[in-house]
Design an enzyme around this catalytic site. Structure first.
Site, mmCIF file in Angstrom:
data_model
loop_
_atom_site.group_PDB
_atom_site.id
_atom_site.type_symbol
_atom_site.label_atom_id
_atom_site.label_comp_id
_atom_site.label_asym_id
_atom_site.label_seq_id
_atom_site.Cartn_x
_atom_site.Cartn_y
_atom_site.Cartn_z
ATOM 1 N N CYS A 261 5.479 -5.739 5.991
ATOM 2 C CA CYS A 261 5.685 -4.354 6.430
ATOM 3 C C CYS A 261 6.242 -3.444 5.341
ATOM 4 O O CYS A 261 5.592 -2.487 4.942
ATOM 5 C CB CYS A 261 6.625 -4.332 7.640
ATOM 6 S SG CYS A 261 5.847 -4.819 9.189
ATOM 7 N N ILE A 262 7.452 -3.727 4.875
ATOM 8 C CA ILE A 262 8.151 -2.750 4.037
ATOM 9 C C ILE A 262 7.403 -2.416 2.745
ATOM 10 O O ILE A 262 7.298 -1.244 2.384
ATOM 11 C CB ILE A 262 9.589 -3.217 3.740
ATOM 12 C CG1 ILE A 262 10.364 -3.373 5.049
ATOM 13 C CG2 ILE A 262 10.313 -2.204 2.856
ATOM 14 C CD1 ILE A 262 11.778 -3.851 4.868
#
Length: 438
Positions: A261-262
């Site tokens: 995600c990040i």
């Protein structure tokens, strides 16, 4: 008779989601193309650290979880939830190949009245512009025959304090009726369900959440580099700053961000913005900082060793997963760091209690025992992932030099020379008064 839903993609999001529905009395048809995952589930075992063997055993034995690679089984489900990977291409652009394959396959088995929910992180417009046309290829129309919406996953692997069910769920549908159906379904599992006006708003919500973290982690990494130059301990500074009860949220430096995600979501947002002639300078600069961290750490290790080269040196890397207490190495900075150490001519070993082996280029490495001997022979021990079960005292008692990228060694003393990221190059001596709230 229990309600039945389908989950496509039984990974870090899909399998916990399936079990959350089962806990509320549903039956789940879980579809995954990875036959090894299907075999593991059929053997009543888990392949995820956050999912117990017991939970899988109960679900499989009770025939509440049907694990299969057969899409045809999904005709039995009232709703189908898509939890497929949406990584980046080699050019750092969105890779929707998994979603395209799933959408095409799903369109052939959909039936009247089914609800389809996309949970994978993606750019605004994906649900409406990419997935909806694929699903409608089978002749069923969204809003009339079938229902479609988006709800961003918010799972936090390795964090037992926030289970999936208690994290508020953002949802939206293509039409108002689509939204209503998602609300009704998710309200049976999640403690709070929050509708937003459109799938695009829900998609962008996820990108905002992770871009916020990406920018702030990158900023604190830059701040750590500044603290190195100032010979001021960033860990002490952060601990002091977070005593302020408002206006400050603590972020911590490290070797770079990783995971599904990040490091990915902000680039989805940047790509989406670029399509419209816009740009995020914050994301652009944050990406540059993030990518620079492994190189920066290599240079700091050289400085610590007092040598311009690492050729012939032995480096023991502790932790290769992208975050603590999980086995996920996707986008892990540790792999980039190990690659750079090898390119410098160093012999690289690693230890990770969650990751038994990794591949670095053409080299397959296996996790080494964290023994006194292995610690003692290493020229430098580099702590990359802050797994909670690491024997820090053993490390500090037997290593010669420890470079700590996570601040784990604060409050510990031992024979090793310890240098922490963001604290200059001097040997670190822990300050205890802030850590104990005094």
């Amino acid at each position: 008779m229990s309600r039945v839903i389908g989950v496509i993609g039984l990974g870090y999001v899909g399998l916990p989601l399936a079990l959350a529905f089962i806990q509320q009395g549903y039956s789940v048809i879980g579809v995954d193309v990875n036959e090894q995952k299907i075999k593991t589930l059929h053997s009543k075992k888990s392949y995820l650290p956050d999912v117990s063997d017991e939970a899988v055993h109960i679900s499989i034995t009770g025939k509440k979880l049907i694990a299969t690679s057969n899409y045809a089984r999904l005709t039995e489900a009232e709703a189908v939830i898509l939890c497929v990977p949406t990584p980046l291409t080699a050019n750092h652009t969105p890779d929707l190949s998994y979603l395209l394959q799933v959408g095409a396959a799903l369109s052939k088995v959909l039936r009247q009245g089914q609800l389809i929910i996309l949970e994978s992180s993606t750019y605004p417009g994906t649900t409406r512009e990419v997935l909806m046309p694929l699903l409608e290829q089978g002749g069923l129309k969204v809003g009339n025959d079938i229902y479609l919406g988006y709800s961003p996953e918010r799972i936090n692997p390795g964090n037992p304090n926030y289970t999936m069910e208690i994290i508020p769920k953002v949802v939206s549908g293509i039409t108002e009726q689509c939204t209503d159906k998602i609300l009704e379904l998710y309200a049976t599992v999640f403690s709070e369900v929050i509708p937003v006006s459109s799938p695009e708003a829900a998609e962008l919500t996820k990108l905002l959440e992770n871009s916020y973290r990406f920018v702030n982690i990158s900023f604190i990494n830059e701040f750590a580099m500044l603290c190195d130059q100032l010979n001021i301990d960033i860990w002490e500074v952060i601990t002091a700053a977070k005593t302020k009860p408002y206006g400050f949220s603590a972020f911590y430096p490290g070797p770079g961000v990783g995971g599904h995600c990040i490091p990915v979501d902000p680039l989805y947002l940047q790509w989406s913005a670029n399509r419209r002639g816009a740009n995020s300078k914050f994301i652009e600069y944050s990406q540059a900082i993030n990518l620079s961290m492994p190189n920066y750490i290599v240079e700091r290790v050289k400085d610590c060793l007092g040598d311009a080269t690492l050729a012939g040196k032995s480096i023991l890397v502790i932790g290769v997963s992208y975050k603590r207490n999980i086995d996920d190495v996707r986008e892990s900075s540790a792999l980039n760091l190990m690659t750079l150490f090898m390119q410098e001519g160093a012999t690289v070993l690693y230890h990770d209690p969650y990751v038994p082996e990794v591949t670095i280029g053409d080299c397959r490495l296996k996790s080494e025992e964290l023994s006194a001997q292995n610690l003692a022979v290493a020229d430098c021990v580099v702590i990359v992932t802050d797994h909670s079960q690491l024997p820090l005292q053993l490390i500090l008692d037997h290593a010669r030099l420890v470079y700590d990228t996570r601040g784990m060694t604060r409050g510990y003393e031992g024979k090793a020379r310890v240098v922490r990221l963001g604290s200059g190059l001097q040997e670190q001596r822990s300050v205890h008064f802030l850590e104990h709230g005094q």
